[in-house]
Scaffold this motif. Structure first.
Motif, PDB file in Angstrom:
ATOM      1  N   SER A 231       0.814  -1.210   0.000  1.00  0.00           N
ATOM      2  CA  SER A 231       0.000   0.000   0.000  1.00  0.00           C
ATOM      3  C   SER A 231       0.850   1.263   0.000  1.00  0.00           C
ATOM      4  CB  SER A 231      -0.921   0.013   1.225  1.00  0.00           C
ATOM      5  OG  SER A 231      -0.173   0.139   2.422  1.00  0.00           O
ATOM      6  N   ASN A 232       2.150   1.109   0.308  1.00  0.00           N
ATOM      7  CA  ASN A 232       3.046   2.273   0.378  1.00  0.00           C
ATOM      8  C   ASN A 232       4.097   2.319  -0.721  1.00  0.00           C
ATOM      9  OD1 ASN A 232       1.777   3.055   2.764  1.00  0.00           O
ATOM     10  ND2 ASN A 232       3.189   1.889   4.034  1.00  0.00           N
ATOM     11  N   GLY A 233       4.341   1.194  -1.385  1.00  0.00           N
ATOM     12  CA  GLY A 233       5.439   1.151  -2.342  1.00  0.00           C
ATOM     13  C   GLY A 233       5.121   0.303  -3.553  1.00  0.00           C
ATOM     14  N   PRO A 234       6.029   0.271  -4.530  1.00  0.00           N
ATOM     15  CA  PRO A 234       5.805  -0.456  -5.784  1.00  0.00           C
ATOM     16  C   PRO A 234       6.092  -1.950  -5.648  1.00  0.00           C
ATOM     17  CG  PRO A 234       7.918   0.674  -5.848  1.00  0.00           C
ATOM     18  CD  PRO A 234       7.290   1.039  -4.537  1.00  0.00           C
ATOM     19  N   ALA A 235       5.154  -2.749  -6.131  1.00  0.00           N
ATOM     20  CA  ALA A 235       5.309  -4.200  -6.051  1.00  0.00           C
ATOM     21  C   ALA A 235       6.536  -4.678  -6.812  1.00  0.00           C
ATOM     22  CB  ALA A 235       4.050  -4.884  -6.595  1.00  0.00           C
ATOM     23  N   TYR A 236       6.900  -3.971  -7.914  1.00  0.00           N
ATOM     24  CA  TYR A 236       8.018  -4.429  -8.744  1.00  0.00           C
ATOM     25  C   TYR A 236       9.367  -4.277  -8.041  1.00  0.00           C
ATOM     26  CZ  TYR A 236       8.899   0.505  -9.930  1.00  0.00           C
ATOM     27  OH  TYR A 236       9.168   1.844  -9.877  1.00  0.00           O
ATOM     28  N   LEU A 237       9.410  -3.509  -6.958  1.00  0.00           N
ATOM     29  CA  LEU A 237      10.626  -3.407  -6.147  1.00  0.00           C
ATOM     30  C   LEU A 237      10.506  -4.196  -4.846  1.00  0.00           C
ATOM     31  CD1 LEU A 237      11.574   0.373  -6.525  1.00  0.00           C
ATOM     32  CD2 LEU A 237      12.582  -1.597  -7.684  1.00  0.00           C
ATOM     33  N   ILE A 238       9.300  -4.317  -4.345  1.00  0.00           N
ATOM     34  CA  ILE A 238       9.089  -5.009  -3.072  1.00  0.00           C
ATOM     35  C   ILE A 238       9.352  -6.502  -3.208  1.00  0.00           C
ATOM     36  CG2 ILE A 238       7.333  -5.677  -1.383  1.00  0.00           C
ATOM     37  CD1 ILE A 238       6.093  -2.896  -1.791  1.00  0.00           C
ATOM     38  N   PHE A 239       8.792  -7.119  -4.255  1.00  0.00           N
ATOM     39  CA  PHE A 239       8.895  -8.577  -4.369  1.00  0.00           C
ATOM     40  C   PHE A 239      10.325  -9.076  -4.591  1.00  0.00           C
ATOM     41  CE2 PHE A 239       4.261  -8.358  -5.035  1.00  0.00           C
ATOM     42  CZ  PHE A 239       3.882  -9.312  -4.111  1.00  0.00           C
ATOM     43  N   PRO A 240      11.158  -8.393  -5.384  1.00  0.00           N
ATOM     44  CA  PRO A 240      12.555  -8.851  -5.467  1.00  0.00           C
ATOM     45  C   PRO A 240      13.283  -8.814  -4.128  1.00  0.00           C
ATOM     46  CG  PRO A 240      12.040  -7.444  -7.331  1.00  0.00           C
ATOM     47  CD  PRO A 240      10.867  -7.376  -6.408  1.00  0.00           C
ATOM     48  N   VAL A 241      12.971  -7.826  -3.281  1.00  0.00           N
ATOM     49  CA  VAL A 241      13.588  -7.776  -1.954  1.00  0.00           C
ATOM     50  C   VAL A 241      13.083  -8.927  -1.090  1.00  0.00           C
ATOM     51  CG1 VAL A 241      13.822  -6.420   0.163  1.00  0.00           C
ATOM     52  CG2 VAL A 241      13.906  -5.276  -2.050  1.00  0.00           C
ATOM     53  N   VAL A 242      11.776  -9.135  -1.096  1.00  0.00           N
ATOM     54  CA  VAL A 242      11.184 -10.204  -0.292  1.00  0.00           C
ATOM     55  C   VAL A 242      11.677 -11.577  -0.758  1.00  0.00           C
ATOM     56  CG1 VAL A 242       9.005 -11.329   0.301  1.00  0.00           C
ATOM     57  CG2 VAL A 242       9.154  -8.828   0.285  1.00  0.00           C
TER      58      VAL A 242
END
Length: 307
Positions: free
Chosen positions: A89-100
């Motif tokens: 809800s706060n950030g872009p999924a395309y950057l969040i998922f590679p980190v996760v």
């Protein structure tokens, strides 16, 4: 005594269930706009089904150590899921998922440092290939532009650490002789404990047609059963091998099914990731089989007593 080589069977079943789940998991949101938090709620209740089946076969371990590791595994997994909703809800999924997706790195580091797990050079090569594959598969198509770093980055790192630690705690439970059903039972309890938090996050129960919860339940059962297979695989195999191989191969199956069902081609990075995932997983399985087949040195027998 568990057959240590059975981890391959349960890891394979995990990849099958999570791969199919991944291909259909977005349908409730895409078709009916169903909130992710509500999907979490339904997932938590679907955990009861495999938990009931597992507990019919094994006795519930009432030792405090079983509760500690079971709750640790459950709360890190379920808590990470809720943090993911907040991050998205706060950030872009395309950057969040590679980190996760780097969570297996945490598992490998914890297993090597704290469990003293040792893996050969061939298996190390496979682990590295699988970890690279996970990141590449997580890279979406298209030019998304730049994104400001905010609270989502911290949340993504916390999710990565939580999910990496979850696999570690599952393995610790097995080493403490906690049976699979007990660990999964505590994980189920942990997921249900956080249901009120999910409801508060979405501001109450949503209005949706009956097809939305029905479709969600159908897909999340696959997720829940896959989680049980993860517990079973980690109780029999090394966490430093099981975590990377399952996290790499499940998205591969999802991509293949998406190609067949939705006619969606993977990106160039996804294609490279598929090759690395298959190659790395093959190396890890081959290394494990080779280790099992290596004859152990025989101890010299004691001399016969003379007359």
């Amino acid at each position: 005594m568990r057959d240590q080589r059975n981890w391959i069977l349960y890891a394979g079943l995990l990849v099958l269930f999570w791969g199919v789940w991944g291909a259909f998991s977005s349908q409730p949101t895409e078709r009916y706009g169903y909130p992710n938090e509500m999907i979490y709620v339904i997932w938590a209740f679907t955990m009861l089904l495999p938990a009931a089946v597992a507990l019919r076969r094994e006795r519930f371990d009432r030792r405090p150590i079983a509760a500690v590791y079971g709750l640790a595994a459950g709360l890190t997994g379920a808590g990470g899921q809720l943090l993911l909703f907040q991050a998205l809800s706060n950030g872009p999924a395309y950057l969040i998922f590679p980190v996760v997706s780097l969570s297996p790195v945490i598992t490998v580091l914890m297993a090597v440092a704290l469990l003293r797990e040792r893996i050969g050079k061939l298996a190390v090569t496979g682990v590295v290939a699988a970890l690279i594959a996970i990141v590449l598969i997580s890279i979406p198509a298209g030019d998304h532009g730049s994104a400001d770093t905010g609270s989502w980055l911290l949340l993504s790192i916390l999710i990565c650490v939580a999910w990496g630690a979850q696999a570690f705690f599952m393995r610790k439970a097995a080493l403490a002789s906690v049976n699979d059903a007990t660990t999964f039972g505590w994980m189920t309890i942990s997921g249900l404990l956080l249901v009120p938090v999910a409801v508060l996050m979405m501001g109450g129960l949503p209005d949706a047609p009956w097809q939305a919860p029905a479709l969600t339940a159908g897909t999340q059962v696959l997720n829940a059963v896959g989680a049980l297979f993860l517990v079973m695989a980690l109780s029999r195999g090394k966490a430093s091998v099981v975590a990377p191989i399952t996290n790499a191969l499940a998205p591969v199956l999802t991509i293949v099914l998406s190609l067949v069902i939705y006619q969606t081609l993977p990106t160039i990075w996804g294609t490279i990731g598929i090759v690395l995932a298959l190659g790395g997983s093959t190396l890890m399985v081959y290394a494990d089989e080779k280790r099992e087949e290596t004859p152990q040195p025989r101890l010299p027998s004691a001399p016969l007593a003379g007359p």
